[in-house]
Design a protein around this motif. Sequence first.
Motif, PDB file in Angstrom:
ATOM      1  N   LYS A 127     104.374  80.172  64.712  1.00 64.10           N
ATOM      2  CA  LYS A 127     104.758  80.014  63.326  1.00 64.10           C
ATOM      3  C   LYS A 127     105.679  81.136  62.839  1.00 64.10           C
ATOM      4  O   LYS A 127     105.590  82.278  63.311  1.00 64.10           O
ATOM      5  N   PRO A 128     106.531  80.844  61.870  1.00 67.90           N
ATOM      6  CA  PRO A 128     107.318  81.904  61.236  1.00 67.90           C
ATOM      7  C   PRO A 128     106.397  82.862  60.496  1.00 67.90           C
ATOM      8  O   PRO A 128     105.367  82.449  59.937  1.00 67.90           O
ATOM      9  N   PHE A 129     106.739  84.120  60.494  1.00 65.89           N
ATOM     10  CA  PHE A 129     105.965  85.096  59.725  1.00 65.89           C
ATOM     11  C   PHE A 129     105.861  84.670  58.261  1.00 65.89           C
ATOM     12  O   PHE A 129     104.860  84.918  57.591  1.00 65.89           O
ATOM     13  N   SER A 130     106.908  84.013  57.770  1.00 66.16           N
ATOM     14  CA  SER A 130     106.921  83.600  56.365  1.00 66.16           C
ATOM     15  C   SER A 130     105.817  82.596  56.053  1.00 66.16           C
ATOM     16  O   SER A 130     105.457  82.406  54.892  1.00 66.16           O
ATOM     17  N   GLY A 131     105.285  81.942  57.095  1.00 64.50           N
ATOM     18  CA  GLY A 131     104.218  80.972  56.897  1.00 64.50           C
ATOM     19  C   GLY A 131     102.840  81.526  57.223  1.00 64.50           C
ATOM     20  O   GLY A 131     101.871  80.759  57.295  1.00 64.50           O
ATOM     21  N   ILE A 132     102.754  82.846  57.422  1.00 61.71           N
ATOM     22  CA  ILE A 132     101.480  83.486  57.763  1.00 61.71           C
ATOM     23  C   ILE A 132     101.069  84.402  56.624  1.00 61.71           C
ATOM     24  O   ILE A 132     101.863  85.212  56.140  1.00 61.71           O
ATOM     25  N   ASP A 133      99.825  84.296  56.177  1.00 65.32           N
ATOM     26  CA  ASP A 133      99.325  85.040  55.024  1.00 65.32           C
ATOM     27  C   ASP A 133      98.952  86.473  55.406  1.00 65.32           C
ATOM     28  O   ASP A 133      97.972  86.705  56.118  1.00 65.32           O
ATOM     29  N   LEU A 134      99.742  87.415  54.928  1.00 62.03           N
ATOM     30  CA  LEU A 134      99.484  88.827  55.213  1.00 62.03           C
ATOM     31  C   LEU A 134      98.176  89.302  54.597  1.00 62.03           C
ATOM     32  O   LEU A 134      97.573  90.280  55.068  1.00 62.03           O
ATOM     33  N   ASP A 135      97.694  88.621  53.577  1.00 67.72           N
ATOM     34  CA  ASP A 135      96.451  89.014  52.909  1.00 67.72           C
ATOM     35  C   ASP A 135      95.211  88.493  53.627  1.00 67.72           C
ATOM     36  O   ASP A 135      94.081  88.785  53.204  1.00 67.72           O
ATOM     37  N   ASN A 136      95.407  87.752  54.711  1.00 69.40           N
ATOM     38  CA  ASN A 136      94.260  87.275  55.499  1.00 69.40           C
ATOM     39  C   ASN A 136      93.463  88.484  55.998  1.00 69.40           C
ATOM     40  O   ASN A 136      94.035  89.461  56.491  1.00 69.40           O
ATOM     41  N   SER A 137      92.144  88.419  55.873  1.00 67.52           N
ATOM     42  CA  SER A 137      91.300  89.553  56.264  1.00 67.52           C
ATOM     43  C   SER A 137      91.445  89.912  57.747  1.00 67.52           C
ATOM     44  O   SER A 137      91.099  91.033  58.147  1.00 67.52           O
ATOM     45  N   PHE A 138      91.964  88.976  58.558  1.00 68.22           N
ATOM     46  CA  PHE A 138      92.192  89.249  59.974  1.00 68.22           C
ATOM     47  C   PHE A 138      93.077  90.482  60.160  1.00 68.22           C
ATOM     48  O   PHE A 138      92.922  91.232  61.127  1.00 68.22           O
ATOM     49  N   PHE A 139      94.004  90.696  59.231  1.00 66.04           N
ATOM     50  CA  PHE A 139      94.972  91.781  59.378  1.00 66.04           C
ATOM     51  C   PHE A 139      94.460  93.124  58.849  1.00 66.04           C
ATOM     52  O   PHE A 139      95.172  94.134  58.946  1.00 66.04           O
ATOM     53  N   ASP A 140      93.264  93.158  58.309  1.00 67.66           N
ATOM     54  CA  ASP A 140      92.756  94.404  57.713  1.00 67.66           C
ATOM     55  C   ASP A 140      92.716  95.553  58.717  1.00 67.66           C
ATOM     56  O   ASP A 140      93.098  96.690  58.411  1.00 67.66           O
ATOM     57  N   SER A 141      92.253  95.273  59.938  1.00 72.72           N
ATOM     58  CA  SER A 141      92.156  96.339  60.934  1.00 72.72           C
ATOM     59  C   SER A 141      93.530  96.826  61.364  1.00 72.72           C
ATOM     60  O   SER A 141      93.721  98.017  61.655  1.00 72.72           O
ATOM     61  N   LEU A 142      94.513  95.922  61.413  1.00 74.67           N
ATOM     62  CA  LEU A 142      95.877  96.327  61.773  1.00 74.67           C
ATOM     63  C   LEU A 142      96.483  97.192  60.668  1.00 74.67           C
ATOM     64  O   LEU A 142      97.189  98.170  60.946  1.00 74.67           O
ATOM     65  N   LYS A 143      96.191  96.842  59.427  1.00 78.26           N
ATOM     66  CA  LYS A 143      96.665  97.657  58.300  1.00 78.26           C
ATOM     67  C   LYS A 143      96.049  99.054  58.344  1.00 78.26           C
ATOM     68  O   LYS A 143      96.703 100.049  58.021  1.00 78.26           O
ATOM     69  N   ALA A 144      94.775  99.110  58.770  1.00 81.79           N
ATOM     70  CA  ALA A 144      94.085 100.393  58.846  1.00 81.79           C
ATOM     71  C   ALA A 144      94.610 101.244  59.998  1.00 81.79           C
ATOM     72  O   ALA A 144      94.725 102.472  59.882  1.00 81.79           O
ATOM     73  N   ASP A 145      94.955 100.591  61.111  1.00 78.03           N
ATOM     74  CA  ASP A 145      95.425 101.327  62.287  1.00 78.03           C
ATOM     75  C   ASP A 145      96.875 101.782  62.165  1.00 78.03           C
ATOM     76  O   ASP A 145      97.248 102.840  62.698  1.00 78.03           O
ATOM     77  N   TYR A 146      97.696 100.975  61.494  1.00 77.53           N
ATOM     78  CA  TYR A 146      99.137 101.241  61.433  1.00 77.53           C
ATOM     79  C   TYR A 146      99.595 101.300  59.980  1.00 77.53           C
ATOM     80  O   TYR A 146      99.652 100.285  59.281  1.00 77.53           O
TER      81      TYR A 146
END
Length: 359
Positions: A4-23
């Motif tokens: 999928k295009p990044f534009s169609g992926i929700d950055l606020d999805n909790s899945f990304f929380d650990s990536l936000k914390a690491d980087y």
Amino acid sequence: MDYKPFSGIDLDNSFFDSLKADYKEFETWFKKKQTDGSKAYIEIDKSTNKMVGFLYVKVEDGEINDVVPVLSAKRRVKAGTFKVDAHGTKYGERFIKKIMDYAVAENAEEVYLTVFSKHTGLISLISRYGFIPKATKITQNGTEQVYVKDMKLYTGNVLLDYPLIKKAGCKKYLLSIYPKYHTRLFPDSILNNESYDVVQDIAPTNSIHKIYICYMYGCANLKPKDLLLIYRTSDGKGPAKYRSVVTSVCEVQEIKTRRSFKNVEEFTKYSSAYSIFAEKELKEIWEQVDPKTNRPKQLYVIKMTYNAALGKRVINDDLKSKYGIGIALDTYWGFIPLTDDQFQNVLKGGNVNENIVVD
């Protein structure tokens, strides 16, 4: 798995929380990708409707000079962002297969990614398939290890070498599978002669390991590292010479028989991990009786790695007329021994990338 295009992926999805914390730069990077048309692979667990995997890959040709030691210039595929929850499931393997398929298609010499030492599940997963630590990367986010897989290195270990196959020192066979089972086992193996695009392949059950069970006597000769051309028999929608096709290349990981298991429970537990058969079907397979002897049928459980789909499917007519396979009138198409030349010629005729073949 979806591409999928990044534009169609929700950055606020909790899945990304650990990536936000690491980087610290993750959100800025992600938003940039949302505007430049980039795409990524994502996996959604259908039972929970939650994201369980994310992968962004890209090709690089220069040296990697922000790590110690510096890695010299090579054509590489970088798994720029790779996260998989539930490493004990087949989700992780699906992503590893996607990375490998992508690397082969791009003629990459190496694949690499960076990972923090705390992510033991991911490290265990990538190490199983030949990634080894080669360098260290230090940034504002901390210290990461750079894990690299050499796409040209053959060690003789089926898993470490995946997806490479070695032609020498093993036997080759054609293994037939009925359409109703083939579709479930190899859902990404399209059944026509159009080009196969590994980047767009998003089959949900695509995985590295496969288990197939049959009663064909010739399978008793199979040994680990033997190579199989998977042959989907005719679906009855046209002449068999056009509808029966070779679709895939696999390497035998291990072979078991009825005597390998103490009982049906042990057989079912082993086979269900990568098999296309449901528990009920497995029990029915176990209970099959040979009408001639009135004894349980001998069965063969073939565990194999799925190394490549043919870019162009090779039809039955070509197997006979071009490659001399199955030309005898009494040929049993269930299981056919192949010569080295026949095997190699089918790979060539099927546009299998020569980079996965080791002499």
